[in-house]
Each structure stands twice: as C-alpha cells, then as structure tokens.
Design a protein around this motif. Sequence first.
Motif, PDB file in Angstrom:
ATOM      1  N   ARG A   1       1.684  -0.180   5.620  1.00  0.00           N
ATOM      2  CA  ARG A   1       1.639   1.036   6.424  1.00  0.00           C
ATOM      3  C   ARG A   1       1.858   0.742   7.901  1.00  0.00           C
ATOM      4  O   ARG A   1       1.986   1.653   8.707  1.00  0.00           O
TER       5      ARG A   1
ATOM      6  N   SER B   1      -1.203  -6.432   0.767  1.00  0.00           N
ATOM      7  CA  SER B   1      -1.581  -5.679   1.950  1.00  0.00           C
ATOM      8  C   SER B   1      -1.825  -6.605   3.137  1.00  0.00           C
ATOM      9  O   SER B   1      -2.665  -7.498   3.087  1.00  0.00           O
TER      10      SER B   1
ATOM     11  N   PRO C   1       0.801  -1.233   0.000  1.00  0.00           N
ATOM     12  CA  PRO C   1       0.000   0.000   0.000  1.00  0.00           C
ATOM     13  C   PRO C   1       0.833   1.283   0.000  1.00  0.00           C
ATOM     14  O   PRO C   1       0.405   2.280  -0.575  1.00  0.00           O
TER      15      PRO C   1
ATOM     16  N   GLU D   1      -3.285  -5.843   5.858  1.00  0.00           N
ATOM     17  CA  GLU D   1      -4.637  -5.645   6.400  1.00  0.00           C
ATOM     18  C   GLU D   1      -5.666  -6.484   5.655  1.00  0.00           C
ATOM     19  O   GLU D   1      -6.626  -6.983   6.246  1.00  0.00           O
TER      20      GLU D   1
END
Lengths: 369, 369
Positions: free
Chosen positions: B99, B57, B31, B59
């Motif tokens: 992130r 990602s 990301p 997440e």
Amino acid sequence: MDDRIREHATVLVDWSARVEAGDNVVLSVGPDAHELAVAVAERLGERGANLLATYGSGEITRAYLHAHDAQDREFSEDPSHERALLEETDVYLSLGGDRNTSATADVPGDVRSGYRRARSEIREARYDTRWVSTAHPTRALAQQADMAYAEYQDFAYDAILRDWESLADEMARMKELLDDGSAVRLVSEGTDLTMRIDGRTAVNSAASVAYDSHNLPSGEVFTAPAGTEGEVTFDVPMTLRGETVRNVRLEFADGDVVDYDADQGASVIGDILDADDGARRLGELGIGMNRGIDRYTDNILFDEKMGDTVHLALGRAYDACLPAGESGNDSAVHVDMITDVSENSRLEIDGEVVQQNGRFRWEGDSDAE
Amino acid sequence: MDDRIREHATVLVDWSARVEAGDNVVLSVGPDAHELAVAVAERLGERGANLLATYGSGEITRAYLHAHDAQDREFSEDPSHERALLEETDVYLSLGGDRNTSATADVPGDVRSGYRRARSEIREARYDTRWVSTAHPTRALAQQADMAYAEYQDFAYDAILRDWESLADEMARMKELLDDGSAVRLVSEGTDLTMRIDGRTAVNSAASVAYDSHNLPSGEVFTAPAGTEGEVTFDVPMTLRGETVRNVRLEFADGDVVDYDADQGASVIGDILDADDGARRLGELGIGMNRGIDRYTDNILFDEKMGDTVHLALGRAYDACLPAGESGNDSAVHVDMITDVSENSRLEIDGEVVQQNGRFRWEGDSDAE
C-alpha cells in the motif's frame, strides 16, 4: 496504532504462545488483520523468533475450491510443501480477520468436507505446533455481532485483555471436578444429556499453550465425552458455513447422533453429520467461564467461552483430554454448538450439582427463580 | 472483477509459470494484490495445483526488522521452516502490491543487508522453483509513477497482456547476437563501458520459465557480463530503498567498481556497494525490448524492460547465463539501474553496432539526429 492492538500482540506472543528466541513462527494473517500482524511481527522481532507470514483469505479459498470442483477433480492428497513447512514450525499463530464472514458461504458442503479430509495431515502437523487462534476485531466481525465498530472493539478487547492467571486459578476448580468425575449430566429446557468422562482429562483453557489451550480469548474448561445418551437443544443461534442455525436438537444413543432437527438450518447440520463417522459423535464438552464475554456475537471463538453457557462439539476430540498415547474421536470436522445455562438448568457430575442457573458451586447458592 | 485481472492471472499461471496438475504452488500476496490473488487461486484450482498463500507486506518486514535490530541481535541463520516449504515448492508466484512503496524506507542499510545475507539459502531455494514475480496495479504504484489510478491500470496491462510469443521471436535475434559475441561496448552521454560476454548465454526473457524468464511483464534480453572497464551514467531516476537516486555514475576497473558518485542518493549506492564483495561487480547486462512500456514509472519490474533502454545490475548473476554447473557473480544484492539509449548512443558487439539511438540493426537505419 490503538495501544490495545500492541497489548493483544504481547498477550498472544508471550502468554499464549510462549515464543522464544529461535522459534520458527508461522503467522497466518487475515486480509483485515494487517494491523495486528504488524504488532505481532514487532514482538517476534524482539523475541528473536523467525517469521513467515501466510495469508488466510476466505475469498481465495472459495475461488480455489469452486474452480477445483468445476473440473470434477478429487482432492487426492495433501500438499507436501505446506506439510513440510508445518513440520518445521514451532509456533502457528492464526490472526482471523476476513472482510466478509460469509466469504465461503456458497461452497458446497461436500466440496468443503473433501478439502478438509485431504488436508488432515496438514491439520495434524499444525496441531503438533504451539498453535494459537485469535481474531483481530474487524468491521466484518462487528457487523456479524450486530454492533458498531468501536463498540465491538471494546467488547473484543474486554474478552482478550484479561487477567489470565487469575482466571486460570478459578478454572482449575472446574477442571478438578471433571477430572475426578465419571459421568456428566446436563439438564435444561429441551436438554437432558448424559456423557461419560471417566479416564478423561479436562483442559483448563486459559488461553495459553502452557495450559494446552489454543484460543485467545479463551476461558473455558473442556473435556472429551463418550457414550453420550439423551437429547440436547442448542438455543444460542449461530452462523455455520454461512447459514444461520437456530434451536438445533440432537438425539444421541450410545454415543452416536440418531436424530437431528432444527428450527432453521437443519440441512447444514445434516451436511456436517455426513462428513465422516466421527462427525456423528461428540468430541468436546466445554463450560464457558469468561465473564468478560457478556453477549453472543455469532463468533464461536468468543461465544463458547461466555459465562453461563455450555457447548458441545461434533467431531474431532483434542488429544490433550485423552490418556497419553490414546486418541479420542477422530473426524475432519469440529463444530461447536452452544446452550444457555443461565436459567432453569443444572450441570451434575456423578449426581452432584456443580452449576445451577449459571452459578458454580463455589460461588454459593444459586439465585434460581 | 475487471476482466484484465483474470487475463493477467491466466498469463501468469499458464504462459509464465506453466502450472500443471499436482504442482505445489506458493502464492505470495501483497496487501493490495488481493483481487489478483483471487483470480490466480481460481486458475490454480482449475489446473489442480496445490495452493499455499503467503503474505508479502513491507510493513510487517519493517516492524520485524526494527524490533530485531533494537535487541542488537545478529541474524544467525535462515529459518528452516521457510526453507523446508520452498524445497517442496514447484512454483513460486509473487504478486507485488504494497500500500506504500516506501514501506521499508527507514530500515537501516546494514540491517537490511544482514537480513538478506541470513536468508541466502531461502533465496536459493526460491530460485530453484519455477518462480515468477509480477505486480498488481495498485494505487501506490500509480502514485509512484505519478499517474492517475485508471491511467496506471491501462499502462500496466498494456505491458503485461502482450503477444509474448511474437515478442519472444524478436528477442531471439538479440539473444543470438549476444551468444555469439565476446565483448559488448555501450557508448552514450557519460557512458563508455566495455564488458566481456564470451562463454555466457543470454536469456530471451519472454516472461516465462520456459525461457528462463521470471518476470511478468518482461521483454528484455540479458546476460552476465565480466571484466567490466570504463564508466557508466544511469540517467533514469529511480527510488532505491526508499530514496531517490539520480544520475548515478560508476567507474569500473577489471570488473570492480572503483569509484561512484550521484547527483542524488549517493549514500544509498555506497550502502549497496558495501553489502558484500559481489555487490561491487556487475551481475547483469540487460537490453529493454518491451515497447508496450512507453514511460518510466519508477518501478524496476517495468522500467528495465522498456524499449530504448539498457540496464546493468550490481550483484548477483543469474545461473541461466553461465555454462552448466558454473555460477556467476555471487552477492546478496541484485540492484538494477537504467540508462536511456534513445539518443546519442550505441551498443556494439565485437565492434559491430547492433543498436543505435534505440533502433536495432534489423529495424533498418537509425534515425540519428
């Protein structure tokens, strides 16, 4: 996470794509669609589907195309790895959400068209899946719509989180009229157009693959017209390939565009018409019936579904509108343009008025001024 | 765009992956790795490669795994669409850049292991490509390294933008010693370990597939040990699966871990050892030789390459270290841990000291205290 993001994901996975255990799912994620992607991944895990996420970024496409073009190289064939992926894919979910809706604005039209042509097999393979395109309400889309971010979120979820079964029932009436008809005439300011629709099947586009509908939001009934004659003015302004187009006028003879003009952006229209032979013919006639969409936001996914509008697309027709085994107009492009029919307008099927000044026949007398 | 991002992309595409016209490339984008992805897409367009970007990602993985697990469902088989993609892929470039480096920290170990096991064919297919893993210097990685963002960027590009040909020449000396040797002994505080390496081929990991090397940065020489005996202490702290581990101690008999312990995070080590049979054996002995990496940053991609360190991995061995046609230790895991050899330590091959207190034999006398 905003509850509406989870509701959006649920509608997409269950109502729109009908995901089941064991389905191979490709999830195309725009750079700013991350939150929706997380919510969709949660649903896919619950359903027991297999998930591969791809990254849909206009900036990456732009960088690739500019560099490719600078080498004076042809796009010779489609990438076999992407085709192999799609051939084994059951469900393709596209979550639009770029950070800049003009991210590819400076890619020359011929480069863009060449790239699209080279990817025709990829596109066919994607259309053979249970594909659904949706958009995560982003700040870039809010800006394009000239709206505040929170205001835009409210707008988008009003359009997306609808009672789709009930809208499908209403749209079934329009589908029946189109299926039974032979010719459509659209009359409005700057527009008097006739199209043949005999033998064609309209799609009740209720935002679900179960209805041959592949957009969320949807809320339109569309078919594949032929033999278009006359002229049309698209009075809803929009951004096409990074440029604003206003009052595009097309003149048709025997199905083909024979003249075109626009108050703004005529060269973009010229580029589109030059993409291939099919780009000069209509692939779609659509009637917007989603009254949850109450304003233009310069985003075709929403605009073309708006109540009191009719849209036409240059280029590719959807197979669902053709008799089994037949294909309609073929093209690497599919470009929708919209005309407002809320005033001084009527839509006729075989000479009978079915919509006047936005009101449908089953809604009683029109409130024409 | 920071010039170093473009240089990073050029090293990755040309030196590391040796991309050529017509190659089918998968670009896995974290990301926060967007900018590097744009620079890589530019290079790929120049080279005439075919590009498909995927989205990596933590997440999304976490959301999927938690939801999947809540249904009490087994991961029965690997997704055939992803396997089909990789079977048609020539080059797989992974641009790490989440992130939050702890994005999957709360996924239970057994769920993680089950998912990895189900994806073994996917992993094999990826290892059959010219794959390269790199990382875009992100704020999350800076934070994990306890460094300011700009400071971390300097650190990362010092490690990545090296004179790889010259480092490859130096590392060739270590490869020769390992290829000719039969047994390695590592002695340091809390460590006295012997491993057999006869019949094994060391990899001169010079950050290029041309050297069987798949990390950028790289800068290590590694081989696949067998029959490990003795004990080792990994005194370089690190985060494994979201938890800090400190001073992990492993005791080996006849190749297998027979006891383990740690000052912190022992349960993570237990989970890893329980993944499968191969997880209790070593898959790699590696000697860090990239002196552009001058500090630990709690990122294995960088830490294991640091000069004055030796690392060992539990789990999967790389086929490149085995005789043609043979496979080494098999496992769904490959977990590297590191020991500092800058002081009070020595590495022996067949009884001869080849590195003492961090200095290699060809660098002259060690500066032991």
